[in-house]
Motif scaffolding. Structure first.
Motif, short mmCIF file in Angstrom:
data_model
loop_
_atom_site.label_atom_id
_atom_site.label_comp_id
_atom_site.label_asym_id
_atom_site.label_seq_id
_atom_site.Cartn_x
_atom_site.Cartn_y
_atom_site.Cartn_z
N GLU A 64 -2.13 -6.64 50.32
CA GLU A 64 -3.21 -7.48 49.80
C GLU A 64 -2.71 -8.38 48.67
O GLU A 64 -1.78 -8.04 47.93
N ALA A 65 -3.39 -9.53 48.52
CA ALA A 65 -3.07 -10.46 47.43
C ALA A 65 -3.70 -9.97 46.13
O ALA A 65 -4.59 -9.11 46.12
N LEU A 66 -3.24 -10.53 45.01
CA LEU A 66 -3.74 -10.12 43.70
C LEU A 66 -5.17 -10.60 43.45
O LEU A 66 -5.96 -9.90 42.83
N TRP A 67 -5.43 -11.83 43.85
CA TRP A 67 -6.74 -12.44 43.51
C TRP A 67 -7.88 -11.54 43.95
O TRP A 67 -7.99 -11.19 45.12
N GLY A 68 -8.71 -11.16 43.04
CA GLY A 68 -9.87 -10.32 43.32
C GLY A 68 -9.57 -8.84 43.26
O GLY A 68 -10.44 -8.03 42.98
N TYR A 99 -6.53 -7.37 41.64
CA TYR A 99 -5.88 -6.94 40.39
C TYR A 99 -5.72 -8.14 39.49
O TYR A 99 -5.06 -9.08 39.90
N PRO A 100 -6.26 -8.16 38.30
CA PRO A 100 -7.05 -7.08 37.69
C PRO A 100 -8.29 -6.81 38.51
O PRO A 100 -8.81 -7.72 39.15
N PRO A 101 -8.79 -5.60 38.45
CA PRO A 101 -9.86 -5.21 39.35
C PRO A 101 -11.17 -5.95 39.07
O PRO A 101 -11.64 -5.99 37.94
#
Lengths: 254, 254, 254, 254, 254, 254
Positions: free
Chosen positions: A224-228, A230-232
């Motif tokens: 999965e990508a970071l956007w959305g 992490y950060p959670p």
């Protein structure tokens, strides 16, 4: 006029130490940052004991100043307590659950101490020893089941360059203030200082963060990508709760 | 007057990267020296991943400046692209075959990034990550099958001291200029920067040098003196050719 | 007026070297301190060869100065002796029992030398090699059964930044004076310099100290306090003698 | 995905600059500290021009990276704009009221620029020039009626070690973040960076603090103790107001 | 095998020294850069004598290593030549036209020498003295009409930390190689090293550059832009020649 | 077990201070070296007050550690004594004849103190103030008739980085041990620390050395060689006595 004195330090109980010993320095530094603490880490120190051993203990401090030729002689290695042999005094004062932290003013040109004194502190129940200088006897120390952190290994006797000036006073160690009784935390990465009054709260916050981040790391490993994620985001936090409630099932690749 | 802009960088193809990944930093630095490049090595950086993993990739650069209290707050860890969250943008922009190189202006007092972002870059096809500062999560990183080079391990959150100011601009990293698209090479010894326009030529030159030096090393191990042998004289080069032609037979002690 | 010259160095025989190779840097530095030597240790150097290998040898010195573009070119890597290729001369002058010590004025920006020359010195009977700069070919060196100590690993060719100016003159290395013929000692912790005229006496003193401290360490591990035990009181010394006389029986926990 | 870009910087008007030029770095750093800014000072820089000249101007930034032998040659000192001669471009882009701030990544081994370019910037209306590296032509610069701050004087041509990589981007200079348009303030002590959005408020706060502290200093010089006087208690602030209202009469010794 | 020795240095005549003493370090470093010399400047050294005094002389070198307690005692300050008192020997060997350059390996923790020896060298006709360490007696030295350059002022006696190991050998001083006989040049900015074989050519080149740049500086002060003017275009060079031919008339503002 | 405490320091009387204030750091360091003290000088500190002012006083020590965000806030600048405002306590505790020595652990990133507190200490009869960090208000301090020594000038408020942890304990300052009551000596060159018990003897020895060296300096200025003259031979010492007995007549050139 008399000089005002500090109140006795807070006592962090062993059960809080035991919880803190299990959290990561990553979570600790993030949570301390949120409270306004920019640098709780003793940058540059490394563990001599291999493999490293996570720990947390109450700070017992030892302060060094430069040696002077008339004060610091071989004769000060006395066999009984003496004002010019505070190092021995300190070692025999250490109590179970404490971590000895030495302010060697970042000078590794002589050893802060060596195998014999460190063994004695371990026998007395200390949980570790930290210096921003060096230790001697690195070969023996590397095989000891005891957390030993320093900026290097130097055989040179402490008497050449260091004088033990004080015990149990506030010090700086590798650029971080340490007050007696603060929690000294070590994992495989760093030594982190936790102010005593925040110890219990940090245990709560970091346990939660470590658990959440472990979950997120698996999702990132799954592609999965970071956007959305992490950060959670709030949604991600809900997904984490659901995953926990579901018994922590395996995470599939995205 | 407008400010002149740089042309797009040369694209070094994967097959050249794959060849370069197999040559040694010793040959690379010698061949670059012969071309006039005195310091292509990022002195002082070390791999966190053990065992190390030789690699070569195209530079994707990330530039840090000191953090400022009003700009760099926990709120900048946004869940969507933002000018004050260029680090996330950078991670999600990395393309296969690239190596992320971070100019942390040699300041290891906070982490350049940690496990989560590095995992994401690996998932995106990056070939490695390099900083002249520090990474956090050293314990996890040490076990990752991915080249990760730094000047140290520091848990302190990046927000404490670093701001990501730019992506894909020329930077300095550990004293070496890095232009986007340059080849970043790592073996067990060092990170070496190869200007993009020299990449293919360096692959040729270094493959030849490594082969010759491997032969010479065996002769030195066999007891021969340096004079006439190393650096190779014309006669020695002929002997090497003959040895190759003969199918690389074992070298006997002199 | 002519410039006065130094007398030839004392020759420390191999049997003294062999004894010194077995004592610890902890004892050496303590005994040298008692003689007035404050800093005999090259602070900050580490062994590249793993596992490390204790050794002692006679110093053969090599002095570097900064390179200059007109003097230090690839052409100086000659195949016969030349004033601008003293490094090759030095390697081929090293004699059995010697340790090559390089004064790289603490500059690790280029390699002091690499695998080929170090292999040759080993073949010639050298007992080790030390620089306060860096070596290249760290991967190969890490697997060599030969003591190799440096402040780092840098692939950059020596020609970029270093010129070999002299052989067999007094030098400084990592802050310590080294005279040709001094004993260079290495264990797992440090490189220690022993003035040649003290070598035999140091062997005596350190063998005794190591034996006594090994005994005391067992008593400390057994739970005894430091006071009266360490540093050893006259009574403790008597107990040690009795323990030796009794055939060194196991030490019981206190 | 495109990379987010920064909005244009705030424009601090000349009248605010003129007011700020008269306040002290002592008041500025205290007031910025109260707003949460811990380090607005470029520690270690000194003025070359003697006597120094207080100033404040809008930051025009110039970013250096290490030079590379193929990019940075004497031929890049072109007589017309060129991507590898951004220094000349920058000098001819400077506008009245600006201060040129150079990020030389704290490397003083070559000059950031010299007399000719600095003269040109002065002619164009710049208010000063700052580098965390060095300038050449120190002798001429010392006699110029223009604020010139650096970490040293080095004649070595910039081409040897520095490349001008960018103009008008956020930089670090001597450890402090500088965004284009920030106010750069210099008095006899230091260079201080004031974020543009705080400039007017800082002028107000510092004028008031300087006036109050001037009054308090006279009272301390008159023999009064610190307690109750400094830091000023409410009563002391009232006394200051009364003293101002009374036309600022001479302060008598206590 | 014998160790190859260096040929005697070239002798730069006094008339060349006198011409070089008048050129600037700015021109020298630029012209040396064009010949391939990247760093001829001893970065960080400053003159103690005020006002400074431009000079050029032939290098007479003195090499330091760390002191050792058994070698460097007060007794070595002998009243006649001795191998452990090479400093006195050196001072009494200095010849007119020479500049004493001391390799104190950048260690300013003790004085390289003081007022008495420096006065003696001045009396012997030396043209200056340079160390990359410190001198003692800074107060007296500041008033001496003699070029004295160092990295600092430290009263501590040389015997504490430095041993004079050699005279008239190649050394490094503040990072620059100095061979005996090289020209040591000082103006108000820096110490620059000119290889002996380039001395006369540098005098020619720098006299021309200084004259041209003086002319260009006046035009820039007159308000002209850099483009086309500086670096000088062929047209500008012609204008300079015409200006010289016209008797160097005043330059009017543009 | 209780921690042993130090006896009260010796009190060096004002008449000894007054004599010591007139001797040179050159003689002091030489005489202290003869007694076995290798480094009594705080290397790298410089006087801010111009012209400098020779002085000697009894050490009053102030110890800093790194600040911590929860402890060191603007609110700690209290108007009455408080454990977190020991700096004010210290200033109001200073007694005539004392020199305040601050252990800022060589960190100049924030001011140790500024004009107001230093003025107050001067008013209380202090003889000087020394830090191994920085002071703010350098402009005002440069004009004060009071010895003020530091490693730099930094406006940044102390609260940003420093906490005052203790008063009147042994400290290190710029690498030298300072015990309360030691004599702190400053001339134009350096700050030198004289152990209290040696103060009177040092006054005797240094007055004699300064007188003799002044005589020898004149002879060297007259053209005499060093051999036999300096260091003084027995004959030279006799000549000095005769010269004194003769009323110190002018020295003629040799």
């Amino acid at each position: 006029m008399s000089i005002p004195t500090r109140p006795a330090p807070l006592f962090v109980p062993d059960e809080v130490l035991d919880r803190l010993a299990k959290v990561t320095s990553g979570s600790l530094t993030t949570q301390l940052y949120k409270k306004g603490y920019r640098q709780p880490v003793m940058v540059g120190l490394k563990p001599l004991n291999t493999p490293f051993k996570p720990f947390a203990g109450r700070a017992f401090t030892m302060r060094f100043i430069p040696a002077r030729e008339d004060v610091d002689t071989y004769a000060t290695l006395t066999t009984e307590p003496h004002v010019n042999n505070l190092q021995w005094v300190g070692v025999e004062e250490v109590k179970p659950g404490e971590v000895v932290v030495i302010d060697s003013y970042r000078d590794a040109s002589a050893a802060s101490m060596g195998n014999m004194l460190i063994t004695r502190m371990k026998m007395r129940g200390a949980r570790g020893v930290v210096t921003d200088g060096a230790f001697r006897d690195g070969t023996e120390l590397s095989q000891m089941d005891f957390p030993i952190w320093s900026a290097g290994v130097t055989a040179t006797t402490r008497l050449s360059f260091h004088h033990v000036a004080d015990l149990q006073v506030p010090i700086g160690c590798a650029g971080v203030a340490v007050y007696p009784g603060d929690v000294i935390h070590g994992d495989g990465d760093n030594i982190t200082v936790v102010p005593a009054h925040l110890a219990a709260e940090m245990a709560d916050l970091c346990e939660a963060q470590d658990d959440l981040e472990g979950y997120l790391a698996m999702r990132v490993q799954g592609g999965e990508a970071l956007w959305g994620l992490y950060p959670p985001s709030p949604a991600t936090r809900e997904q984490h709760k659901a995953w926990v409630a579901a018994g922590r099932p395996p995470i599939k690749a995205a």
